[in-house]
Design a protein around this motif. Structure first.
Motif: not given
Length: 634
Positions: A28-34, A183-187, A280-284
């Motif tokens: 649900a949190r990830r979908a909010a980003l989309w 939370r953005g991990g590999p899977m 998602a916000g952040g840096s590279d």
């Protein structure tokens, strides 16, 4: 059943439902980003199409690398089957021994796959991301071992220690597959990837008939509604944001990208990950793969409402792309990198007029004269004056309308066009040209992001064509063919458009042309596939069939057909001219030298210009029409 076994069953049930809850909240949190992205149609029936799209469309790409295909089948197949059985046996509290045994067997299959993943990661190729991805085999192995213990350890042998170890192993795996993924991990790619298949930004890809024309047309911007491309992450359509999350960071796009190979500041994999960072916000700084050549990590950052250029990526990254679609062709997750890049270019061009190099001059020429070079349209066919080529006129229908595009102004390519005309005349084809009425098709304007100029040029061309009667259009320029065949229909222009290679091959196969053996058949020939003929339109066999009919044996370069290497001439790249360590056409000529080719056969004016521009000793560059015309004369 022992107390330890009963406790284990209960703990696994609790762990299962906690994982489901965690996955639900995380998704649900990830979908909010989309969902922060722009609206796009939601085809809910796409959910029913996931199995077909996964097992057929996606695995058709994955299967190009048999090692990874088998690894993926074992790892993902075993994991999905095991988790389904866990949901049945422990989610519903059945606790059946037979289901436990089935879980163990599936876990064994998964573990075999994980061993292959681990082996791959021991000495990973440069294109693979490191960081958290290097820990992934161990986390998956923990999950597989936990499932194996759960399924194969007899209940009477379960102790407190073994129960605890099983729960810990399963907990590590469950975290990776649920909370860690959301939370953005590999899977993350596994969860977003399935939804991406259901709600793909280009769903027509899945309707393509095997062997048919790929669906590669860019979407029309609704300029009258204020659509000006993408300047911020939230201005992408929501399903594009979803597609970025589906990236598995395998780097196959990176390995295929001609700009990256040339040392220009573009890496398609990092660009997609930068879009995820912006979403998602952040840096590279934490990106674990290859950076853009010449641009160190850590200097860019973004957020959903911040401008992507220059905060998240530099403008040079955008303008390095040749739009060759090699990245899209190789992507196992079916991500549309080029669509995203053109969306970003559109904003830079339409909103700011920020096109580098000679781009602004060319766009101005197109708007003012209908020609990229600013030429008088009346001289486009001067090279054909002595060939008695007639110009089409109202009330006089013809079978074939010949369009030559910007190649008609180039002195070198005029030789190729003269050869094509002689071939058509030898076959007694009923054809005519537009003459001074032919303006630019708009390809370069559209790739440079100037959608307004493209639409104006396209509408002018459609209006001109509507005044005449013809059955089909033939062109030697794959860019012209692509625009008229695939992109004009959205603006009301519907035509049968053929490339000259396919048309000439049909003339020979039908007996309308009887070429003699080529005089230089003893030379070594190789064929360079134009991107806009191969990857954009699926035509790779007709040119080869024609060369075979001429009695010429081909020595294929390592990258050919749908996976051919770009010449560097598409997408307006020669105009923006972003510097790198070497030139893309130099790399392609190196490919030709590797197979000891005497002649590189081409079928596109851009390819001719780019490959002939390579300095120093190199193979001869000849259009396929020149070879056929010569064979007719001998």
């Amino acid at each position: 059943m022992s107390a330890a076994a009963s406790s284990l069953n209960l703990l696994i049930t609790v762990l299962f439902w906690l994982s489901v809850a965690g996955l639900t909240v995380g998704m649900a949190r990830r979908a909010a980003l989309w969902r922060a992205g722009r609206e796009a149609p939601v085809a809910w029936l796409g959910l029913l199409a996931i199995p077909k799209r996964y097992f057929v469309d996606l695995h058709h790409v994955v299967a190009r690398d048999p090692y990874i295909a088998r690894t993926h089948v074992a790892t993902a197949g075993g994991a999905i089957a095991a988790m389904a059985l866990v949901a049945l046996n422990y989610g519903l509290m059945l606790y059946a021994a037979a289901l436990n045994t089935a879980i163990g067997l599936c876990a064994l299959l998964m573990l075999v796959g994980v061993l292959f993943v681990w082996h791959r990661r021991r000495t990973p190729p440069a294109r693979l991301s490191r960081g958290a991805w290097m820990r992934l085999p161990w986390m998956l192995a923990a999950f597989a071992l936990g499932l194996l213990a759960l399924g194969l350890i007899p209940l009477q042998l379960v102790s407190g220690a073994s129960a605890l170890a099983t729960v810990v192993l399963l907990g590590l795996g469950a975290w990776t597959l649920t909370i860690g993924a959301t939370r953005g991990g590999p899977m993350k790619h596994a969860l977003a990837g399935l939804l991406h298949l259901a709600f793909h930004p280009r769903p027509e890809r899945f309707k393509q008939v095997a062997g048919g024309t790929p669906t590669t047309a860019l979407k029309v911007l609704k300029l009258e509604q204020g659509e000006l491309g993408v300047g911020k992450p939230v201005e992408f359509r929501w399903n594009q944001l979803l597609s970025f999350d589906a990236c598995v960071q395998c780097g196959k796009c990176e390995a295929a990208c001609p700009a990256f190979a040339a040392g220009q500041p573009l890496n398609p994999k990092k660009l997609i990950q930068d879009m995820v960072t912006g979403m998602a916000g952040g840096s590279d700084a934490n990106f674990a793969g290859s950076p853009y050549p010449g641009i160190p990590l850590g200097g860019h950052q973004g957020s959903p409402l911040e401008a992507i250029v220059p905060g998240l990526i530099s403008s040079d990254t955008l303008w390095s792309c040749t739009t060759c679609r090699a990245c899209v062709q190789e992507c196992p997750m079916l991500i549309e990198h080029v669509d995203a890049i053109v969306d970003l270019r559109r904003h830079q061009t339409l909103q700011f007029g920020a096109v580098p190099g000679k781009g602004p001059e060319v766009l101005a020429n197109l708007r003012e004269t209908g020609s990229a070079g600013g030429f008088d349209l009346g001289v486009r066919y001067n090279w054909a004056l002595d060939l008695n080529v007639r110009q089409i006129s109202a009330g006089h229908p013809v079978d074939v309308l010949l369009l030559v595009g910007e190649g008609g102004f180039d002195m070198r390519y005029q030789r190729s066009l003269r050869a094509l005309v002689k071939v058509l005349q030898a076959a007694q084809v009923d054809f005519a040209v537009l003459g001074s009425l032919e303006n630019d098709c708009g390809d370069v304007a559209r790739r440079l992001g100037d959608e307004a100029t493209f639409q104006n040029l396209a509408q002018q061309m459609i209006a001109q064509l509507s005044a005449f009667t013809f059955k089909r259009i033939v062109t030697a320029d794959p860019h012209v063919m692509h625009c008229l065949r695939n992109e004009y229909p959205a603006l009301g222009g519907h035509y049968e458009v053929l490339h000259h290679t396919g048309f000439m091959a049909s003339l020979v196969s039908q007996g309308k042309l009887k070429p003699r053996a080529a005089a230089d058949s003893e030379q070594r020939f190789t064929y360079h596939d134009p991107c806009y003929l191969g990857r954009y339109n699926g035509e790779t066999e007709a040119p080869r069939e024609l060369l075979k009919l001429l009695g010429l044996s081909l020595h294929e370069m390592e990258r050919h057909g749908m996976r051919g290497r770009c010449c560097g001439g598409g997408g307006g790249a020669p105009l923006t001219d972003i510097p790198g360590k070497q030139r893309i056409p130099d790399i392609r000529i190196h490919d030709a030298r590797t197979v000891r080719a005497d002649t590189v056969v081409v079928a596109c004016p851009n390819c001719t210009a780019m490959l002939e521009g390579v300095v120093g000793p190199r193979p001869e560059v000849r259009d396929i029409a020149e070879l056929l015309a010569a064979a007719l004369e001998h």
